[in-house]
Design an enzyme around this catalytic site. Sequence first.
Site, PDB file in Angstrom:
ATOM      1  N   ASN A 198      69.806   7.467 -15.047  1.00  0.00           N
ATOM      2  CA  ASN A 198      69.678   8.797 -15.666  1.00  0.00           C
ATOM      3  C   ASN A 198      69.530   8.949 -17.019  1.00  0.00           C
ATOM      4  O   ASN A 198      71.039   9.242 -17.120  1.00  0.00           O
ATOM      5  CB  ASN A 198      69.714   9.842 -14.808  1.00  0.00           C
ATOM      6  CG  ASN A 198      69.203  11.509 -15.185  1.00  0.00           C
ATOM      7  OD1 ASN A 198      69.265  11.278 -15.564  1.00  0.00           O
ATOM      8  ND2 ASN A 198      69.043  12.140 -14.084  1.00  0.00           N
ATOM      9  N   ASP A 219      68.850  11.780 -18.402  1.00  0.00           N
ATOM     10  CA  ASP A 219      68.897  12.938 -19.133  1.00  0.00           C
ATOM     11  C   ASP A 219      70.302  13.285 -20.423  1.00  0.00           C
ATOM     12  O   ASP A 219      69.546  14.641 -21.111  1.00  0.00           O
ATOM     13  CB  ASP A 219      69.102  14.104 -18.610  1.00  0.00           C
ATOM     14  CG  ASP A 219      68.204  13.930 -17.130  1.00  0.00           C
ATOM     15  OD1 ASP A 219      66.470  13.247 -17.736  1.00  0.00           O
ATOM     16  OD2 ASP A 219      68.158  14.809 -16.170  1.00  0.00           O
ATOM     17  N   HIS A 220      71.195  12.586 -19.963  1.00  0.00           N
ATOM     18  CA  HIS A 220      72.541  13.807 -21.133  1.00  0.00           C
ATOM     19  C   HIS A 220      72.130  12.984 -22.391  1.00  0.00           C
ATOM     20  O   HIS A 220      72.760  13.894 -23.367  1.00  0.00           O
ATOM     21  CB  HIS A 220      73.401  13.827 -20.601  1.00  0.00           C
ATOM     22  CG  HIS A 220      73.938  14.173 -19.287  1.00  0.00           C
ATOM     23  ND1 HIS A 220      73.874  16.161 -19.314  1.00  0.00           N
ATOM     24  CD2 HIS A 220      74.267  13.647 -17.781  1.00  0.00           C
ATOM     25  CE1 HIS A 220      74.290  16.167 -18.895  1.00  0.00           C
ATOM     26  NE2 HIS A 220      74.379  15.355 -17.431  1.00  0.00           N
ATOM     27  N   ARG A 253      71.696  19.210 -32.138  1.00  0.00           N
ATOM     28  CA  ARG A 253      71.098  18.933 -33.370  1.00  0.00           C
ATOM     29  C   ARG A 253      70.375  18.797 -32.641  1.00  0.00           C
ATOM     30  O   ARG A 253      69.140  19.286 -34.616  1.00  0.00           O
ATOM     31  CB  ARG A 253      71.653  17.809 -33.732  1.00  0.00           C
ATOM     32  CG  ARG A 253      73.860  17.885 -33.668  1.00  0.00           C
ATOM     33  CD  ARG A 253      73.788  19.224 -34.618  1.00  0.00           C
ATOM     34  NE  ARG A 253      75.494  19.179 -34.988  1.00  0.00           N
ATOM     35  CZ  ARG A 253      76.115  18.770 -35.906  1.00  0.00           C
ATOM     36  NH1 ARG A 253      75.515  17.827 -36.842  1.00  0.00           N
ATOM     37  NH2 ARG A 253      77.395  18.733 -35.949  1.00  0.00           N
ATOM     38  N   ARG A 293      64.961  21.403 -21.713  1.00  0.00           N
ATOM     39  CA  ARG A 293      65.686  21.795 -22.264  1.00  0.00           C
ATOM     40  C   ARG A 293      66.636  20.219 -23.044  1.00  0.00           C
ATOM     41  O   ARG A 293      67.563  20.239 -23.213  1.00  0.00           O
ATOM     42  CB  ARG A 293      67.123  22.100 -21.353  1.00  0.00           C
ATOM     43  CG  ARG A 293      67.109  20.952 -20.171  1.00  0.00           C
ATOM     44  CD  ARG A 293      68.828  22.034 -19.049  1.00  0.00           C
ATOM     45  NE  ARG A 293      68.275  23.399 -18.313  1.00  0.00           N
ATOM     46  CZ  ARG A 293      68.780  23.465 -16.821  1.00  0.00           C
ATOM     47  NH1 ARG A 293      70.219  22.904 -17.002  1.00  0.00           N
ATOM     48  NH2 ARG A 293      68.325  24.845 -16.541  1.00  0.00           N
ATOM     49  N   HIS A 294      66.086  18.938 -22.128  1.00  0.00           N
ATOM     50  CA  HIS A 294      66.630  17.956 -22.401  1.00  0.00           C
ATOM     51  C   HIS A 294      65.637  17.044 -22.787  1.00  0.00           C
ATOM     52  O   HIS A 294      65.194  16.498 -24.069  1.00  0.00           O
ATOM     53  CB  HIS A 294      67.553  17.202 -21.711  1.00  0.00           C
ATOM     54  CG  HIS A 294      67.639  16.810 -20.322  1.00  0.00           C
ATOM     55  ND1 HIS A 294      66.484  17.387 -19.529  1.00  0.00           N
ATOM     56  CD2 HIS A 294      68.322  18.011 -19.404  1.00  0.00           C
ATOM     57  CE1 HIS A 294      66.722  17.365 -18.313  1.00  0.00           C
ATOM     58  NE2 HIS A 294      68.170  17.997 -17.779  1.00  0.00           N
ATOM     59  N   THR A 317      73.445  22.224 -13.450  1.00  0.00           N
ATOM     60  CA  THR A 317      72.383  20.500 -12.713  1.00  0.00           C
ATOM     61  C   THR A 317      72.006  21.046 -11.439  1.00  0.00           C
ATOM     62  O   THR A 317      71.871  22.148 -11.405  1.00  0.00           O
ATOM     63  CB  THR A 317      73.713  19.968 -12.872  1.00  0.00           C
ATOM     64  OG1 THR A 317      73.165  18.814 -12.506  1.00  0.00           O
ATOM     65  CG2 THR A 317      75.159  20.148 -12.032  1.00  0.00           C
ATOM     66  N   THR A 318      70.966  20.193 -11.136  1.00  0.00           N
ATOM     67  CA  THR A 318      70.616  20.401  -9.964  1.00  0.00           C
ATOM     68  C   THR A 318      71.340  20.321  -8.668  1.00  0.00           C
ATOM     69  O   THR A 318      72.825  20.204  -8.653  1.00  0.00           O
ATOM     70  CB  THR A 318      69.535  19.038  -9.509  1.00  0.00           C
ATOM     71  OG1 THR A 318      68.903  19.048 -10.176  1.00  0.00           O
ATOM     72  CG2 THR A 318      69.324  19.373  -8.300  1.00  0.00           C
ATOM     73  N   HIS A 326      73.951  12.455  -7.579  1.00  0.00           N
ATOM     74  CA  HIS A 326      74.171  13.202  -7.858  1.00  0.00           C
ATOM     75  C   HIS A 326      75.990  12.640  -7.512  1.00  0.00           C
ATOM     76  O   HIS A 326      75.789  12.866  -6.469  1.00  0.00           O
ATOM     77  CB  HIS A 326      73.841  14.371  -7.117  1.00  0.00           C
ATOM     78  CG  HIS A 326      74.018  15.742  -8.196  1.00  0.00           C
ATOM     79  ND1 HIS A 326      73.458  16.361  -9.437  1.00  0.00           N
ATOM     80  CD2 HIS A 326      75.017  16.665  -8.062  1.00  0.00           C
ATOM     81  CE1 HIS A 326      73.957  16.764  -9.625  1.00  0.00           C
ATOM     82  NE2 HIS A 326      74.974  17.513  -8.708  1.00  0.00           N
ATOM     83  N   GLY A 327      76.657  13.075  -8.599  1.00  0.00           N
ATOM     84  CA  GLY A 327      77.993  12.845  -8.933  1.00  0.00           C
ATOM     85  C   GLY A 327      79.001  11.285  -8.733  1.00  0.00           C
ATOM     86  O   GLY A 327      79.529  11.612  -8.069  1.00  0.00           O
ATOM     87  N   HIS A 356      74.808  11.071 -15.538  1.00  0.00           N
ATOM     88  CA  HIS A 356      76.179  11.287 -16.077  1.00  0.00           C
ATOM     89  C   HIS A 356      77.249  10.821 -15.775  1.00  0.00           C
ATOM     90  O   HIS A 356      78.479  10.720 -16.975  1.00  0.00           O
ATOM     91  CB  HIS A 356      76.813  12.936 -15.299  1.00  0.00           C
ATOM     92  CG  HIS A 356      77.335  13.359 -16.020  1.00  0.00           C
ATOM     93  ND1 HIS A 356      79.224  14.060 -15.611  1.00  0.00           N
ATOM     94  CD2 HIS A 356      77.720  14.515 -16.876  1.00  0.00           C
ATOM     95  CE1 HIS A 356      79.948  14.409 -16.389  1.00  0.00           C
ATOM     96  NE2 HIS A 356      78.994  14.829 -17.146  1.00  0.00           N
TER      97      HIS A 356
END
Length: 246
Positions: A9, A11-12, A20, A51-52, A102-103, A198-199, A221
């Site tokens: 993923n 996204d980050h 920026r 948002r991302h 986050t979800t 997730h996580g 992440h």
Amino acid sequence: MGAIRLGVNIDHVATLREVRKSRYPDIVEAMFLCERGGADQITVHLREDCRHIQDEDLDRLLLSGRLPINLEMAFVEAMVKKAKDWKPFSVTLVPERREEMTTESGLDLKVVQKKEALFKQLRQCTRVHAFIDPDPKQVKLAKDLGCDGVEFHTGPYSHAFEDALRGRNDSALKRELEKLHRASDEADRLKLEVKAGHGLTIQNVPGLLSLKGLSELNIGHAIVCRALILGLESAVREMKTVMSNS
């Protein structure tokens, strides 16, 4: 069963760019590095508030044709329309709240059940998975709806793992693992594809690899954070190595 696939993923990567509102880091370059590191697919969550990840990111990722794209999205009409236009490799339906960082939980598939016509539109254009809590009742709903598979929300497992690591509460980790095993057993029995995410980190992934029918992990992440130290390609390769060796 073959090797468990790794969806990365990114996204980050987009989150860092959007701080920026710049052109970098480039989302497609990130995909190329993930591919070189051994990723099997790219996962992105296009949120309603953008948002991302942005619409343009999906256009560019899909045009590159390098890795399959798994689109995480809310089950709303506007997002279904976009998915019908893009036709990604797969879609994962997730719950979404504007104020969350986050979800925070799995999707309650009763929400999808109320809009079966919309779900059928989506199902006609791509593979559809549901991001759900490890609950056999939700697994059964996924089967009844016609989902191709489920992705279990492993957030509670990852939190329990951290607590156990610090000597706080081993019993919570055992409970979370039991939930995941029961739910994956049910999904495998119903012939639904089993995924998890997730996580997840290089420390807690080995504890999940015995889930019945597990075919894919989606991790973002931890890999992007690790990339700050190792570089993205090496961070992806490290995760793949942990998955293979365990």
